[in-house]
Design a protein around this motif. Structure first.
Motif, PDB file in Angstrom:
ATOM      1  N   UNK A   1      52.698  49.198  37.634  1.00  0.00           N
ATOM      2  CA  UNK A   1      52.575  47.620  37.057  1.00  0.00           C
ATOM      3  C   UNK A   1      53.516  46.637  37.874  1.00  0.00           C
ATOM      4  N   UNK A   2      54.250  47.207  38.969  1.00  0.00           N
ATOM      5  CA  UNK A   2      54.822  46.295  39.887  1.00  0.00           C
ATOM      6  C   UNK A   2      54.299  46.153  41.075  1.00  0.00           C
ATOM      7  N   UNK A   3      53.147  46.478  41.399  1.00  0.00           N
ATOM      8  CA  UNK A   3      52.467  46.511  42.765  1.00  0.00           C
ATOM      9  C   UNK A   3      52.132  44.914  43.187  1.00  0.00           C
ATOM     10  N   UNK A   4      52.736  44.619  44.359  1.00  0.00           N
ATOM     11  CA  UNK A   4      52.357  43.300  44.838  1.00  0.00           C
ATOM     12  C   UNK A   4      50.651  43.318  45.059  1.00  0.00           C
ATOM     13  N   UNK A   5      50.432  41.987  45.101  1.00  0.00           N
ATOM     14  CA  UNK A   5      49.051  41.492  45.446  1.00  0.00           C
ATOM     15  C   UNK A   5      49.102  40.751  46.796  1.00  0.00           C
TER      16      UNK A   5
ATOM     17  N   UNK B   1      42.606  49.688  54.273  1.00  0.00           N
ATOM     18  CA  UNK B   1      43.877  48.788  54.629  1.00  0.00           C
ATOM     19  C   UNK B   1      43.494  48.158  56.068  1.00  0.00           C
ATOM     20  N   UNK B   2      44.135  46.864  55.827  1.00  0.00           N
ATOM     21  CA  UNK B   2      44.044  45.869  56.863  1.00  0.00           C
ATOM     22  C   UNK B   2      45.480  45.584  57.158  1.00  0.00           C
ATOM     23  N   UNK B   3      45.819  45.559  58.616  1.00  0.00           N
ATOM     24  CA  UNK B   3      47.024  45.358  58.971  1.00  0.00           C
ATOM     25  C   UNK B   3      47.004  44.304  60.390  1.00  0.00           C
ATOM     26  N   UNK B   4      48.108  43.905  60.666  1.00  0.00           N
ATOM     27  CA  UNK B   4      48.423  43.031  61.837  1.00  0.00           C
ATOM     28  C   UNK B   4      49.146  43.845  62.802  1.00  0.00           C
TER      29      UNK B   4
ATOM     30  N   UNK C   1      53.360  47.752  49.826  1.00  0.00           N
ATOM     31  CA  UNK C   1      52.152  47.528  50.132  1.00  0.00           C
ATOM     32  C   UNK C   1      51.526  46.402  48.939  1.00  0.00           C
ATOM     33  N   UNK C   2      50.777  45.502  49.462  1.00  0.00           N
ATOM     34  CA  UNK C   2      50.168  44.671  48.714  1.00  0.00           C
ATOM     35  C   UNK C   2      48.627  44.935  48.380  1.00  0.00           C
ATOM     36  N   UNK C   3      48.104  45.221  47.076  1.00  0.00           N
ATOM     37  CA  UNK C   3      47.021  45.653  46.891  1.00  0.00           C
ATOM     38  C   UNK C   3      46.093  44.685  45.871  1.00  0.00           C
ATOM     39  N   UNK C   4      44.617  44.459  46.233  1.00  0.00           N
ATOM     40  CA  UNK C   4      43.690  43.800  45.487  1.00  0.00           C
ATOM     41  C   UNK C   4      42.470  44.846  45.336  1.00  0.00           C
ATOM     42  N   UNK C   5      41.978  44.930  44.060  1.00  0.00           N
ATOM     43  CA  UNK C   5      40.653  45.629  43.725  1.00  0.00           C
ATOM     44  C   UNK C   5      39.634  44.602  43.794  1.00  0.00           C
ATOM     45  N   UNK C   6      38.483  44.954  44.523  1.00  0.00           N
ATOM     46  CA  UNK C   6      37.292  44.269  44.486  1.00  0.00           C
ATOM     47  C   UNK C   6      36.279  45.036  44.213  1.00  0.00           C
TER      48      UNK C   6
ATOM     49  N   UNK D   1      41.786  47.035  48.621  1.00  0.00           N
ATOM     50  CA  UNK D   1      42.104  46.707  49.918  1.00  0.00           C
ATOM     51  C   UNK D   1      43.656  46.427  49.807  1.00  0.00           C
ATOM     52  N   UNK D   2      44.295  47.162  50.702  1.00  0.00           N
ATOM     53  CA  UNK D   2      45.897  47.360  50.949  1.00  0.00           C
ATOM     54  C   UNK D   2      46.214  46.384  52.249  1.00  0.00           C
ATOM     55  N   UNK D   3      47.292  45.758  52.043  1.00  0.00           N
ATOM     56  CA  UNK D   3      47.910  44.839  53.272  1.00  0.00           C
ATOM     57  C   UNK D   3      49.337  45.349  53.383  1.00  0.00           C
ATOM     58  N   UNK D   4      50.001  45.738  54.237  1.00  0.00           N
ATOM     59  CA  UNK D   4      51.385  45.996  54.339  1.00  0.00           C
ATOM     60  C   UNK D   4      52.340  44.745  54.364  1.00  0.00           C
ATOM     61  N   UNK D   5      53.456  45.010  53.742  1.00  0.00           N
ATOM     62  CA  UNK D   5      54.278  43.866  53.649  1.00  0.00           C
ATOM     63  C   UNK D   5      54.635  43.052  54.629  1.00  0.00           C
TER      64      UNK D   5
END
Length: 114
Positions: free
Chosen positions: A3-7, A35-38, A60-65, A70-74
């Protein structure tokens, strides 16, 4: 996921989400996330990395489409806030594109930004 996953604020267009689903179906995998990263690199200093990953790392920050995660590292979250991932399929261009309002400029080939 807990439940504490970042978006994050990266968006995935419907066209891109359908392409991701199609690629995952071809792979026969339902355990992968986009996963998308810079990362440092390219002519302009930073480049995008876009790939499938079966891991979910701490921070990791996650959003569902519509079933596509889609996951983005911190570290990449601030560089990608408000960015949109799309998929182009035209005669002149084919592949995933990233429209990033945080990019001040990019190289001529479009592979990196600053």
């Amino acid at each position: 996921m807990t439940d504490n996953v970042l978006t994050h604020e990266v968006n995935l267009t419907d066209v891109a989400a359908q392409k991701v689903k199609s690629l995952l179906e071809q792979e026969g995998r339902d355990d992968l996330r986009l996963r998308i990263a810079v990362a440092p690199g390219g002519c302009s200093g930073l480049r995008y990395e876009l790939y499938f990953d079966d891991r979910l790392l701490e921070g990791d920050a996650v959003r569902d489409f519509d079933g596509v995660e889609v996951v983005v590292d911190q570290m990449s979250v601030p560089y990608l806030a408000g960015a949109t991932i799309d998929f182009a399929d035209t005669i002149s261009k084919q592949g995933f594109t990233i429209d990033n309002p945080n990019a001040k400029g990019s190289c001529a080939c479009g592979d990196s930004f600053n």
